[in-house]
Scaffold this active site. Structure first.
Site, PDB file in Angstrom:
ATOM      1  N   ASP A 140     -14.337  19.454  24.017  1.00 25.84           N
ATOM      2  CA  ASP A 140     -13.242  19.421  24.991  1.00 25.84           C
ATOM      3  C   ASP A 140     -13.851  19.128  26.356  1.00 25.84           C
ATOM      4  OD1 ASP A 140     -11.371  20.070  23.062  1.00 25.84           O
ATOM      5  OD2 ASP A 140     -11.556  22.226  23.407  1.00 25.84           O
ATOM      6  N   ASP A 192      -0.630  20.004  17.873  1.00 26.59           N
ATOM      7  CA  ASP A 192      -0.868  21.313  18.501  1.00 26.59           C
ATOM      8  C   ASP A 192       0.326  22.228  18.235  1.00 26.59           C
ATOM      9  OD1 ASP A 192      -3.342  20.598  19.676  1.00 26.59           O
ATOM     10  OD2 ASP A 192      -2.305  19.590  21.310  1.00 26.59           O
TER      11      ASP A 192
END
Length: 556
Positions: free
Chosen positions: A246, A406
């Site tokens: 990330d 998500d």
């Protein structure tokens, strides 16, 4: 080698091939005009994506006829992926004819018996050798097998392939087993060599194949070659272990790798509230490659909204990473329509193209996939060809499009309380609820939408996506294991590969997710960053559990 040329018709990631050739000590010249093809002493033709798109580009640019003339001249030729498929007469993927150098038609894999695309690391069985039985022997300065080794695995990513038949037997160098089908994974005859797999993305095993073509004569005397029949081997397709980074800018403006706790990336202890910093993205990616990661995924969680497309910081990260990392690279975040500060509009298709040219092999689409599916459902499940999924897949192939999901649990006491698809969950809700539906979110999990995961993934497959990256907000950063109920539900709903993500905390979690869900790949982030669970330990454990995984190639 001044006469080494690469034919780039404008499809996908050729930067990785250039970097691989450079890593081996050679420089490439690019074909810029049809006449350049016949100037080459050696020619490499990489292709990515759709057969029809490749042949259309070759014909439009005037490359097809000179390419056939070059091959007929007897000079060394190497094709990669669609560059190999183009040598055949045609493909079920398109009405356009191929180059017709090799007899046969490229066929689509059977989706009813396995996940398609065929995506991951698989073996290649060498069928050509000398009369003495040596498949690595050198004839006239060229290794017969081009250093392809039966014991190694190579990276494949394709939905179409050439079935092995007697019609193509004399051309076949290697075959590969995928599920119930045996296909041609490389060809060799005289001056022609081509692979269905991507050597530039197959680690050091793949670099050795490239090196054999570059250092050898590129020509084999076929009169001295013996061809044997393929033996159907045990399934050699490996489960993939993916390292995820990330990436975002910290408060000082530096790009860092971070890791969230249920998507919150800021420190919760100490004097400050800084973005959690786990290292520099390029350095970490190189470390993961050396440690044996089968793929590396960058998720860009900084918007860079005021940055012109050509100056996006992640483009530079990809360019630098692809110089030393020779496994597939995926980039996610920001794959959408972009408006430069001067008002210039760049559609998502163009944004993806910039990432591919900078070193990415796949792009991951998140929030925009949700919006596209909402539009698709509102339109009566009809495609209009305008979504990022559709436009990118059309040009670069379904395998280049990953949809990152998500979701978060929404508990209900009884399935009748909601119109959404409900799953019985082992993790009970706050009031003892046994059922939940998985709500899709956008904007990094900050906003929920009235759409469930089952609706999303089935629609994305219909729109043309080639892979699902399945996260779970409730598991993120918990180290409690993957959300098995969710993964099984998605695996049953789609025929494309699925990557399990969120929740890994120990080596046993990887074995568990592969055994209980048959998912194609498992992704982790923080435990790899902090070396709490080294990648090598994961693979050692999987082998003890009889789970196929790629061995780590430590050196070239």
């Amino acid at each position: 080698m001044p006469g080494l040329y690469m034919l780039d018709y404008g499809a996908g990631n050729v930067r990785s091939l250039v970097n691989a050739v450079n890593r081996l000590g050679y420089e490439l010249q690019f074909v810029k005009d049809p006449s350049d093809i016949l100037k080459a002493d050696k020619l490499i033709f990489p292709g990515v994506g759709a057969f029809g798109h490749a042949m259309e580009a070759l014909n439009k640019k005037g490359y097809a006829q000179p390419l056939k003339e070059y091959i007929a001249s007897g000079r060394p030729f190497m094709g990669i992926c669609v560059g190999m498929q183009s040598l055949f007469e045609g493909s079920d993927e398109s009405n356009l004819a191929g180059l017709g150098v090799i007899p046969g038609i490229v066929k689509e894999f059977n989706k009813d018996t396995k996940a398609v695309p065929h995506m991951g690391w698989n073996a290649a069985q060498v069928l050509k050798s000398t009369p003495e039985g040596a498949d690595d022997a050198t004839i006239s300065g060229q290794a017969i097998n081009y250093s392809i080794n039966d014991d190694s695995e190579y990276y494949f990513v394709h939905s179409f392939a050439v079935p092995y038949t007697d019609k193509v037997k004399d051309w076949v160098l290697t075959t590969t087993q995928y599920g119930d089908e045996v296909f041609v994974s490389s060809v060799q005859r005289g001056n022609v060599f081509a692979t269905q797999f991507h050597p530039e993305k197959s680690g050091y095993a793949g670099l050795r194949v490239l090196r054999s073509f570059l250092t050898g004569t590129g020509i084999v005397d076929d009169s001295k070659v013996v061809v044997k029949e393929p033996v159907v081997p045990a399934n050699r397709l490996t489960k993939r272990i993916i390292a995820c980074l990330d990436v975002r800018s910290n408060d000082n403006g530096d790009l860092v790798v971070t890791k969230g706790d249920q998507y919150d990336v800021r420190e919760k202890i100490g004097d400050g509230n800084d973005v959690r910093n786990l290292g520099k993205p390029v350095d970490l990616a190189r470390r993961y490659f050396e440690e044996g990661a089968d793929e590396v995924t960058f998720l860009n969680i900084t918007s860079f909204r005021n940055c012109p497309l050509g100056d996006l910081p992640m483009l530079e990260v990809l360019k630098r990473t692809s110089e030393t990392v020779f496994v597939p690279l995926t980039i996610g975040g920001g794959i959408r329509d972009v408006v430069d500060p001067d008002g210039t509009i760049h559609p998502a298709f163009e944004v993806a193209g910039e990432y591919f040219r900078s070193g990415a092999d796949k792009v991951s689409i998140g929030s925009d996939a949700v919006y596209a599916v909402e539009k698709y459902l509102a339109n009566g499940c009809k495609k209009d060809g305008t979504s990022a999924i559709e436009t990118i897949a059309k040009a670069y192939g379904a395998q280049a499009v990953v949809v990152s999901v998500d979701p978060r649990r929404v508990y209900v006491k009884d399935p009748s309380e909601t119109i959404h698809r409900v799953v019985k969950n082992s993790q009970k809700g706050p009031n003892g609820e046994e059922y939940c539906w998985y709500q899709c979110t956008v904007k990094g999990g900050r906003e929920g939408r009235d759409i469930d995961v089952h609706q999303l993934v089935t629609a994305c497959e219909a729109l043309g996506a080639g892979e699902i990256l399945l996260n779970c907000m409730d598991r993120d950063g918990t180290n409690s294991g993957y959300e098995l109920e969710l993964i099984n539900d998605v695996k049953a709903a789609v025929s494309i590969p699925v990557i399990a993500s969120s929740g890994a905390g120990c080596v046993e979690h990887f074995d568990e997710v592969f055994e209980k869900t048959n998912v194609e790949a498992a992704l982790a982030a923080g435990i790899f960053h902090r070396r709490e669970v080294p990648i090598q330990n994961v693979k050692d454990h999987l082998r003890k559990c009889n789970v196929n995984c790629r061995a780590v190639d430590a050196e070239l």
